[in-house]
Design an enzyme around this catalytic site. Structure first.
Site, PDB file in Angstrom:
ATOM      1  N   HIS A 180       0.820  -1.208   0.000  1.00  0.00           N
ATOM      2  CA  HIS A 180       0.000   0.000   0.000  1.00  0.00           C
ATOM      3  C   HIS A 180       0.856   1.261   0.000  1.00  0.00           C
ATOM      4  O   HIS A 180       0.628   2.163  -0.814  1.00  0.00           O
ATOM      5  CB  HIS A 180      -0.908   0.001   1.221  1.00  0.00           C
ATOM      6  CG  HIS A 180      -1.876   1.143   1.254  1.00  0.00           C
ATOM      7  ND1 HIS A 180      -3.089   1.101   0.606  1.00  0.00           N
ATOM      8  CD2 HIS A 180      -1.807   2.366   1.847  1.00  0.00           C
ATOM      9  CE1 HIS A 180      -3.722   2.243   0.792  1.00  0.00           C
ATOM     10  NE2 HIS A 180      -2.956   3.034   1.543  1.00  0.00           N
ATOM     11  N   HIS A 196       3.153   5.997  -2.013  1.00  0.00           N
ATOM     12  CA  HIS A 196       3.878   7.102  -1.375  1.00  0.00           C
ATOM     13  C   HIS A 196       5.385   6.997  -1.527  1.00  0.00           C
ATOM     14  O   HIS A 196       6.103   7.458  -0.656  1.00  0.00           O
ATOM     15  CB  HIS A 196       3.544   7.149   0.114  1.00  0.00           C
ATOM     16  CG  HIS A 196       2.123   7.452   0.405  1.00  0.00           C
ATOM     17  ND1 HIS A 196       1.582   8.700   0.258  1.00  0.00           N
ATOM     18  CD2 HIS A 196       1.109   6.654   0.821  1.00  0.00           C
ATOM     19  CE1 HIS A 196       0.296   8.659   0.580  1.00  0.00           C
ATOM     20  NE2 HIS A 196      -0.005   7.440   0.920  1.00  0.00           N
ATOM     21  N   LYS A 241      -4.876  10.287  -9.094  1.00  0.00           N
ATOM     22  CA  LYS A 241      -4.659  10.557  -7.673  1.00  0.00           C
ATOM     23  C   LYS A 241      -4.738  12.074  -7.495  1.00  0.00           C
ATOM     24  O   LYS A 241      -3.816  12.798  -7.867  1.00  0.00           O
ATOM     25  CB  LYS A 241      -3.271  10.052  -7.266  1.00  0.00           C
ATOM     26  CG  LYS A 241      -2.952  10.211  -5.802  1.00  0.00           C
ATOM     27  CD  LYS A 241      -3.567   9.104  -4.975  1.00  0.00           C
ATOM     28  CE  LYS A 241      -3.029   9.132  -3.564  1.00  0.00           C
ATOM     29  NZ  LYS A 241      -3.647   8.110  -2.717  1.00  0.00           N
TER      30      LYS A 241
END
Length: 313
Positions: A180, A196, A241
């Site tokens: 994730h 990230h 995003k």
């Protein structure tokens, strides 16, 4: 210009709407520790030498789930990265081998092969040999949150970051913290979640799977090429995003150390700590999924030492 630990890619729309909401008090102890980890991060890439970024234009508002987005960056974010350094630095080279081990879509059961388990173990072994993770380990031992036994600490890291769980109900084990945070996932074919990490961003951009759309920042926090954290907008496999967050140039062990510490210092489902690192003030947000990591990301509050100047007034 001196390299700054600034600019962050921040992942939630709350960043835009909640900046003036109540915040936790500055955690000076963790600020001191994280600045020490920052100085110990010898595998960090140097802006202008090891990589070059072009932040270009400010991205416009896009609602979550929208596939329509205006492009405010005609060029890639990364115009140059020292791939030789990525490949010859043990932690980053082993980190990159993990990036293709996961199903992108949640709801798709993950199958971990023996080879992939070996890759995970080799990566953790490399991370544990760095001064960054050694210092993080000593801190956690001093707080009674980790065993001094290195084998047990490795098992703890593996549980936090690589233990598979269900992110989507009524499916198999389809996600983990590492996937994730560092790899990125898609949900319901409509949105990007997680994602990230700057190395994954660079590699996906290089292979034309990702398109940088522009930076996200307040008027007083304009990013530049030396920033080590960025807020930005991008599309990935034709999904958008609206606001993302990631450190730029930092090593995998630095990011893993920060978020592991935040994860272990509190047992609440969601933990937010306010810290000053180098010239930036940010919130580090960690959300649990049982005994494992659900998500972790930075929320940039101010860069260029603006919070220091305001406090001095």
């Amino acid at each position: 210009m001196a390299a700054r630990f600034c600019g962050v890619l921040v992942l939630v729309a709350v960043f835009l709407s909640g900046l003036n909401a109540s915040r936790p008090a500055l955690n000076q102890e963790l600020s001191n520790l994280f600045n020490e980890l920052w100085r110990l991060d010898v595998n960090r890439m140097t802006p202008g030498t090891d990589y070059t970024i072009s932040v270009q234009g400010r991205a416009s508002f896009v609602s979550q789930g929208s596939h329509v987005v205006q492009d405010h960056a005609t060029l890639p974010l990364f115009s140059n990265v020292n791939e030789n350094k990525l490949k010859t630095t043990t932690t980053t080279s082993r980190f990159m081998k993990l990036l293709d081990n996961y199903e992108r879509s949640t709801g798709m059961t993950e199958q971990v092969t023996t080879e992939e388990q070996t890759e995970i173990n080799l990566f953790l072994d490399a991370v544990l040999q760095t001064e960054v993770m050694k210092r993080a380990h000593r801190y956690l031992v001093s707080k009674g949150q980790s065993s001094a036994n290195l084998r047990l600490f490795k098992s703890q890291l593996k549980l936090i970051w690589f233990n598979l769980y269900r992110r989507q109900r009524n499916t198999g084990l389809d996600s983990c913290g590492f996937e994730h945070v560092f790899v990125g996932e898609t949900r319901s074919g409509t949105e990007i979640i997680g994602f990230h990490n700057w190395i994954q961003f660079y590699l996906q951009e290089k292979n034309s799977y990702l398109d940088y759309k522009g930076y996200k920042a307040r008027e007083s926090d304009l990013p530049d090429q030396d920033d080590h954290v960025l807020n930005l907008q991008f599309s990935w496999h034709n999904l958008v995003k609206p606001v993302g967050s990631a450190f730029i140039g930092t090593s995998p062990e630095f990011e893993m150390a920060l978020f592991t510490i935040v994860f272990l210092i509190n047992t609440d489902r969601s933990t937010t700590v306010l810290v000053n690192i180098d010239q930036c003030q940010m919130e580090l947000v960690v959300i649990r999924h049982g005994r494992s990591l659900g998500t972790a990301y930075p929320k940039l509050l101010s860069s260029n030492s603006r919070h220091v100047r305001q406090h001095a007034r």
